[in-house]
Design a protein around this motif. Structure first.
Motif, mmCIF file in Angstrom:
data_model
loop_
_atom_site.group_PDB
_atom_site.id
_atom_site.type_symbol
_atom_site.label_atom_id
_atom_site.label_comp_id
_atom_site.label_asym_id
_atom_site.label_seq_id
_atom_site.Cartn_x
_atom_site.Cartn_y
_atom_site.Cartn_z
ATOM 1 N N LYS A 1 -31.844 40.961 22.424
ATOM 2 C CA LYS A 1 -30.843 41.569 23.296
ATOM 3 C C LYS A 1 -31.514 42.131 24.551
ATOM 4 C CE LYS A 1 -27.869 42.936 19.417
ATOM 5 N NZ LYS A 1 -27.201 44.066 18.730
ATOM 6 N N GLU A 2 -30.720 42.357 25.579
ATOM 7 C CA GLU A 2 -31.257 42.908 26.823
ATOM 8 C C GLU A 2 -31.924 44.253 26.554
ATOM 9 O OE1 GLU A 2 -29.784 42.564 31.161
ATOM 10 O OE2 GLU A 2 -28.723 44.282 30.310
ATOM 11 N N GLY A 3 -33.100 44.430 27.115
ATOM 12 C CA GLY A 3 -33.841 45.671 26.930
ATOM 13 C C GLY A 3 -34.881 45.611 25.835
ATOM 14 N N TYR A 4 -34.819 44.580 24.964
ATOM 15 C CA TYR A 4 -35.875 44.426 23.968
ATOM 16 C C TYR A 4 -37.203 44.222 24.699
ATOM 17 C CZ TYR A 4 -32.825 43.740 19.852
ATOM 18 O OH TYR A 4 -31.937 43.889 18.825
ATOM 19 N N HIS A 5 -38.285 44.712 24.110
ATOM 20 C CA HIS A 5 -39.627 44.449 24.615
ATOM 21 C C HIS A 5 -40.212 43.278 23.824
ATOM 22 C CE1 HIS A 5 -39.018 48.013 26.783
ATOM 23 N NE2 HIS A 5 -39.938 48.807 26.278
ATOM 24 N N LEU A 6 -40.776 42.319 24.530
ATOM 25 C CA LEU A 6 -41.398 41.169 23.882
ATOM 26 C C LEU A 6 -42.908 41.211 24.108
ATOM 27 C CD1 LEU A 6 -38.909 38.322 24.882
ATOM 28 C CD2 LEU A 6 -38.850 39.833 22.880
ATOM 29 N N VAL A 7 -43.659 41.236 23.024
ATOM 30 C CA VAL A 7 -45.111 41.211 23.093
ATOM 31 C C VAL A 7 -45.535 39.739 23.073
ATOM 32 C CG1 VAL A 7 -47.267 41.939 22.024
ATOM 33 C CG2 VAL A 7 -45.222 43.394 21.856
ATOM 34 N N CYS A 8 -46.226 39.319 24.127
ATOM 35 C CA CYS A 8 -46.487 37.887 24.327
ATOM 36 C C CYS A 8 -47.983 37.611 24.473
ATOM 37 C CB CYS A 8 -45.769 37.389 25.572
ATOM 38 S SG CYS A 8 -43.999 37.746 25.586
ATOM 39 N N GLU A 9 -48.364 36.404 24.068
ATOM 40 C CA GLU A 9 -49.742 35.934 24.206
ATOM 41 C C GLU A 9 -49.800 34.835 25.262
ATOM 42 O OE1 GLU A 9 -53.420 34.230 21.420
ATOM 43 O OE2 GLU A 9 -51.373 34.310 20.640
ATOM 44 N N ARG A 10 -50.773 34.921 26.146
ATOM 45 C CA ARG A 10 -50.920 33.934 27.216
ATOM 46 C C ARG A 10 -51.264 32.558 26.653
ATOM 47 N NH1 ARG A 10 -52.583 34.733 32.499
ATOM 48 N NH2 ARG A 10 -53.357 36.811 31.970
ATOM 49 N N ILE A 11 -50.580 31.520 27.155
ATOM 50 C CA ILE A 11 -50.925 30.139 26.854
ATOM 51 C C ILE A 11 -51.617 29.575 28.090
ATOM 52 C CG2 ILE A 11 -50.080 27.865 26.157
ATOM 53 C CD1 ILE A 11 -49.600 30.072 24.084
ATOM 54 N N GLU A 12 -52.874 29.172 27.937
ATOM 55 C CA GLU A 12 -53.614 28.655 29.077
ATOM 56 C C GLU A 12 -53.029 27.317 29.526
ATOM 57 O OE1 GLU A 12 -55.664 30.430 30.637
ATOM 58 O OE2 GLU A 12 -55.956 32.021 29.155
ATOM 59 N N GLN A 13 -53.143 27.044 30.804
ATOM 60 C CA GLN A 13 -52.483 25.878 31.383
ATOM 61 C C GLN A 13 -52.937 24.570 30.755
ATOM 62 O OE1 GLN A 13 -52.630 25.823 35.640
ATOM 63 N NE2 GLN A 13 -51.251 24.087 35.836
ATOM 64 N N ASP A 14 -54.197 24.480 30.363
ATOM 65 C CA ASP A 14 -54.665 23.224 29.774
ATOM 66 C C ASP A 14 -54.133 22.999 28.366
ATOM 67 O OD1 ASP A 14 -56.101 25.135 28.406
ATOM 68 O OD2 ASP A 14 -58.080 24.365 28.920
ATOM 69 N N GLN A 15 -53.364 23.982 27.844
ATOM 70 C CA GLN A 15 -52.760 23.837 26.519
ATOM 71 C C GLN A 15 -51.248 23.638 26.589
ATOM 72 O OE1 GLN A 15 -53.972 27.373 24.428
ATOM 73 N NE2 GLN A 15 -56.122 26.798 24.403
#
Length: 244
Positions: A155-169
Motif C-alpha cells: 500500500k502507499e506509504g509502505y517502506h520497501l527495503v531493496c537490494e541493488r541489481i547490477e546492470q550486467d545482471q
C-alpha cells in the motif's frame, strides 16, 4: 554566478566512483583528501592541486611503483599503503558512514530519478537504521510506495527495503519478483517479466485498474530487488471463543 567547466580529470573521477559504487566520503577516507574539497571540484569547477591530481591519476590508472600512496583507515598506525590494499582493508572493516540505508521517501523520488548518480545528493538523503537489521550500506536502499497499483501486496506509504541489481545482471533477473525501477523521470514498483534482451513487462498486482506495459531495458537507470517491506500497520483486534 557562472561556474567554470568541470575539470575532465574530475569528470573521470566521478565516473569511476559511480562505476565502483563508491561515494565521495569513501574516496576522502582512503586518500586523505577532504571531501569538501572533492565536492568543490565538481560544484564550482575548480581544478585539483598538483598533489591531489597525482592522487586522482593513481586511483584512475592503477598503482604503478611511482604512484602516490594512500592513507589507510588505521589512524593510530599512521601507515600508508597502495590504493588496492587500502580498498581491501576498507571493505573488511565496518564502515560507520555507510551504516544504515539511504531512504528515498515519496517527496524525494522525483529528484532521485534525476540525480541517482550524484554522490552529493545521495549524501544529503536521510539514512535509516534498525538494531540488528542485516541490510545496510550502499548495496541496499529504502523506497516508499506511492499510489495503489501494487495493492493489496503493498500500500502507499509502505517502506520497501531493496537490494541493488547490477546492470550486467539485468539480463538474468528472476521473473515475477517485485522490483523498484528507476527511470529518468519516475520511480516504479512493479513485478517484472524479462520478455527478451531489450524488454521488461511491468505488471501491477492491482491489474484490474493498471494494465501491463513495456519498459525498455535501455531506459532503466537503476534496478532494485525488493527484499522486505515495512508497513507500519497494526493488526486489527481479533475475537476468539473463550474456552476456559
Amino acid at each position: 554566478m557562472a561556474t567554470n567547466p568541470i575539470n575532465q580529470l574530475v569528470v573521470k573521477l566521478y565516473e569511476k566512483l559511480a562505476k565502483e559504487n563508491l561515494k565521495v566520503p569513501d574516496f576522502s577516507r582512503i586518500t586523505g583528501i577532504p571531501k569538501d574539497r572533492i565536492y568543490k571540484w565538481k560544484q564550482e569547477g575548480t581544478s585539483p592541486k598538483a598533489e591531489d591530481e597525482a592522487t586522482i591519476k593513481a586511483f584512475l590508472y592503477g598503482d604503478a611503483a611511482d604512484s602516490p600512496t594512500f592513507i589507510t583507515d588505521n589512524r593510530l598506525e599512521e601507515q600508508k599503503t597502495p590504493y588496492l590494499l587500502s580498498r581491501r582493508k576498507q571493505k573488511s572493516q565496518p564502515d560507520l558512514e555507510n551504516d544504515g540505508i539511504v531512504y528515498v521517501p515519496i517527496p524525494a523520488q522525483a529528484g532521485y530519478s534525476n540525480r541517482y548518480h550524484d554522490p552529493l545528493y545521495l549524501d544529503n538523503l536521510e539514512k535509516t537504521s534498525l538494531p540488528g537489521f542485516p541490510y545496510k550500506g550502499e548495496r541496499y536502499r529504502v523506497f516508499d510506495v506511492k499510489g495503489d497499483s501494487m495493492e493489496p501486496t503493498y500500500k502507499e506509504g509502505y517502506h520497501l527495503v531493496c537490494e541493488r541489481i547490477e546492470q550486467d545482471q539485468w539480463y538474468q533477473i528472476a521473473n515475477w519478483y517485485i522490483y523498484v525501477v528507476v527511470l529518468e523521470n519516475d520511480i516504479l514498483v512493479k513485478r517484472l517479466y524479462k520478455k527478451d534482451a531489450e524488454t521488461f513487462i511491468a505488471i501491477s498486482d492491482n491489474e484490474e485498474f493498471y494494465p501491463q506495459f513495456v519498459i525498455l531495458v535501455k531506459d532503466v537507470k537503476e534496478l532494485w530487488l525488493v527484499k522486505r517491506k515495512i508497513d507500519w500497520e497494526m493488526a486489527p483486534p481479533k475475537k476468539f471463543e473463550i474456552k476456559l
